[in-house]
Design a protein around this motif. Sequence first.
Motif, short mmCIF file in Angstrom:
data_model
loop_
_atom_site.label_atom_id
_atom_site.label_comp_id
_atom_site.label_asym_id
_atom_site.label_seq_id
_atom_site.Cartn_x
_atom_site.Cartn_y
_atom_site.Cartn_z
N LEU A 96 -10.52 26.30 -80.79
CA LEU A 96 -9.41 25.58 -80.15
C LEU A 96 -8.95 24.41 -81.01
CD1 LEU A 96 -10.71 25.54 -76.45
CD2 LEU A 96 -9.04 27.10 -77.49
N TRP A 97 -9.90 23.72 -81.61
CA TRP A 97 -9.57 22.59 -82.49
C TRP A 97 -8.75 23.07 -83.70
CZ3 TRP A 97 -12.52 21.10 -87.20
CH2 TRP A 97 -12.20 19.83 -87.67
N ARG A 98 -9.11 24.21 -84.26
CA ARG A 98 -8.38 24.74 -85.41
C ARG A 98 -7.00 25.26 -85.00
NH1 ARG A 98 -10.97 25.90 -90.27
NH2 ARG A 98 -13.12 25.13 -90.37
N ILE A 99 -6.89 25.84 -83.82
CA ILE A 99 -5.57 26.27 -83.34
C ILE A 99 -4.62 25.07 -83.27
CG2 ILE A 99 -4.31 27.09 -81.29
CD1 ILE A 99 -6.65 29.00 -80.78
N GLU A 100 -5.16 23.94 -82.90
CA GLU A 100 -4.37 22.72 -82.77
C GLU A 100 -4.28 21.97 -84.11
OE1 GLU A 100 -1.99 20.34 -80.22
OE2 GLU A 100 -2.68 22.41 -80.25
N THR A 101 -4.61 22.68 -85.21
CA THR A 101 -4.55 22.16 -86.58
C THR A 101 -5.44 20.94 -86.80
OG1 THR A 101 -2.55 20.81 -86.23
CG2 THR A 101 -2.23 23.10 -86.92
N LYS A 102 -6.63 21.00 -86.27
CA LYS A 102 -7.68 20.02 -86.51
C LYS A 102 -7.22 18.57 -86.31
CE LYS A 102 -8.78 21.56 -90.63
NZ LYS A 102 -9.54 21.80 -91.89
N PRO A 103 -6.79 18.23 -85.12
CA PRO A 103 -6.35 16.85 -84.86
C PRO A 103 -7.50 15.86 -84.98
CG PRO A 103 -6.55 18.06 -82.81
CD PRO A 103 -6.73 19.07 -83.90
N PRO A 104 -7.20 14.59 -85.29
CA PRO A 104 -8.25 13.59 -85.44
C PRO A 104 -8.79 13.15 -84.07
CG PRO A 104 -6.12 12.57 -85.69
CD PRO A 104 -5.86 14.05 -85.57
N VAL B 86 -12.26 27.90 -68.38
CA VAL B 86 -12.13 26.46 -68.13
C VAL B 86 -11.67 25.74 -69.40
CG1 VAL B 86 -13.42 24.35 -67.64
CG2 VAL B 86 -13.77 26.38 -66.23
N MET B 87 -12.31 26.01 -70.52
CA MET B 87 -11.94 25.34 -71.77
C MET B 87 -10.51 25.71 -72.18
SD MET B 87 -15.32 25.43 -74.20
CE MET B 87 -16.96 25.24 -73.51
N LEU B 88 -10.16 26.98 -72.02
CA LEU B 88 -8.82 27.41 -72.41
C LEU B 88 -7.76 26.78 -71.51
CD1 LEU B 88 -7.34 29.21 -74.40
CD2 LEU B 88 -7.53 31.09 -72.77
N TYR B 89 -8.03 26.71 -70.22
CA TYR B 89 -7.08 26.10 -69.29
C TYR B 89 -6.89 24.62 -69.58
CZ TYR B 89 -5.15 24.48 -64.82
OH TYR B 89 -4.38 23.89 -63.86
N ARG B 90 -7.99 23.91 -69.80
CA ARG B 90 -7.88 22.49 -70.12
C ARG B 90 -7.14 22.28 -71.44
NH1 ARG B 90 -14.14 20.85 -68.72
NH2 ARG B 90 -13.94 20.77 -66.44
N PHE B 91 -7.40 23.17 -72.40
CA PHE B 91 -6.71 23.11 -73.68
C PHE B 91 -5.20 23.31 -73.48
CE2 PHE B 91 -5.06 25.51 -77.38
CZ PHE B 91 -5.25 24.55 -78.38
N ALA B 92 -4.84 24.28 -72.64
CA ALA B 92 -3.42 24.56 -72.38
C ALA B 92 -2.73 23.35 -71.74
CB ALA B 92 -3.29 25.78 -71.47
N VAL B 93 -3.39 22.73 -70.79
CA VAL B 93 -2.82 21.57 -70.13
C VAL B 93 -2.67 20.41 -71.11
CG1 VAL B 93 -3.22 19.82 -68.36
CG2 VAL B 93 -3.67 22.22 -67.85
N LYS B 94 -3.71 20.17 -71.89
CA LYS B 94 -3.70 19.04 -72.83
C LYS B 94 -2.64 19.20 -73.91
CE LYS B 94 -4.91 15.26 -74.80
NZ LYS B 94 -4.61 13.96 -74.15
N THR B 95 -2.42 20.42 -74.37
CA THR B 95 -1.51 20.64 -75.49
C THR B 95 -0.11 21.08 -75.05
OG1 THR B 95 -2.29 22.93 -75.72
CG2 THR B 95 -3.42 21.23 -77.01
N GLY B 96 0.17 21.02 -73.75
CA GLY B 96 1.50 21.34 -73.26
C GLY B 96 1.82 22.81 -73.25
N ARG B 97 0.80 23.66 -73.22
CA ARG B 97 1.04 25.11 -73.20
C ARG B 97 0.97 25.68 -71.79
NH1 ARG B 97 -1.79 24.23 -78.14
NH2 ARG B 97 -0.89 25.34 -79.93
N ASP B 98 0.86 24.83 -70.80
CA ASP B 98 0.77 25.29 -69.41
C ASP B 98 2.08 24.99 -68.70
OD1 ASP B 98 -0.26 26.24 -67.00
OD2 ASP B 98 -0.84 24.24 -66.39
N GLU B 99 3.17 25.58 -69.19
CA GLU B 99 4.49 25.31 -68.64
C GLU B 99 4.92 26.34 -67.61
OE1 GLU B 99 7.01 25.10 -72.01
OE2 GLU B 99 6.16 23.24 -72.78
N ARG B 100 4.20 27.43 -67.50
CA ARG B 100 4.59 28.48 -66.57
C ARG B 100 4.02 28.21 -65.18
NH1 ARG B 100 2.78 30.42 -71.23
NH2 ARG B 100 0.71 30.85 -70.37
N SER B 101 4.82 28.45 -64.17
CA SER B 101 4.34 28.24 -62.81
C SER B 101 3.37 29.36 -62.43
CB SER B 101 5.52 28.24 -61.84
OG SER B 101 6.20 29.48 -61.88
N TRP B 102 2.44 29.05 -61.55
CA TRP B 102 1.49 30.04 -61.11
C TRP B 102 0.96 29.65 -59.75
CZ3 TRP B 102 -3.89 29.01 -60.55
CH2 TRP B 102 -4.27 27.72 -60.92
#
Length: 226
Positions: A94-102, A152-168
Amino acid sequence: MRRHLTRAAALMLAIALTLGAFGSAMAAGSPGAASGDPAFAGGKKRIDGFTDVNNHWARDSISFAIENNIMNGMTETEFWPNFPMTRAMLVTVLWRIETKPPHNNPSAFTDVPQDAWYSDAVAWASENNIVQGRGEGIFDPMTEVSRQDFCVMLYRFAVKTGRDERSWKPSIVFTDYEEISLYARDAVNWCSEHGIINGRLLGEFDPYASATRAEGCHMLRLFLEK
């Protein structure tokens, strides 16, 4: 308990052997060269060189992961698709997908050495509430990540990185829904609603089963392509 300890010991031994056997290849510039990250140990950009994925159900997803530097082989010729992912592996992916942020501070977990290949990823993920420890200051990096914790990790990652824009909307679709931990139900529902994860053949989710590297590639591909 003995079974879990045995599997954990085998997992750590396999990773240690991988790092030892391919240290020279990694030093030559593979994706994991700088950190010794076993999730990226092979250094290949294509699936063709791996002998254990040709007829695998997740071949296309594994190919996607390799070509996009999401994951790589555990050796120069094997991907180990049915090998379980660890908590450290998933956090690093997940960190690498987000281009290794500091991150601002080192990880506070007592079992995450600052020079470990996953330490920066864990520090970043913890700082951004993508991961939490097991209690008493423990992260448990080499423990196999369960299917529900992957969600859980993927969902939190989606929320944190703005990838959870679809309604559900939550829906109970698994026969063993009551066995899913309360903290994981929203995440499992989210992954299910968006087609990122499916149940087993009999309709169960199997929340405590380990997520394999192949399953990880498949879920990440579906997540990133949606």
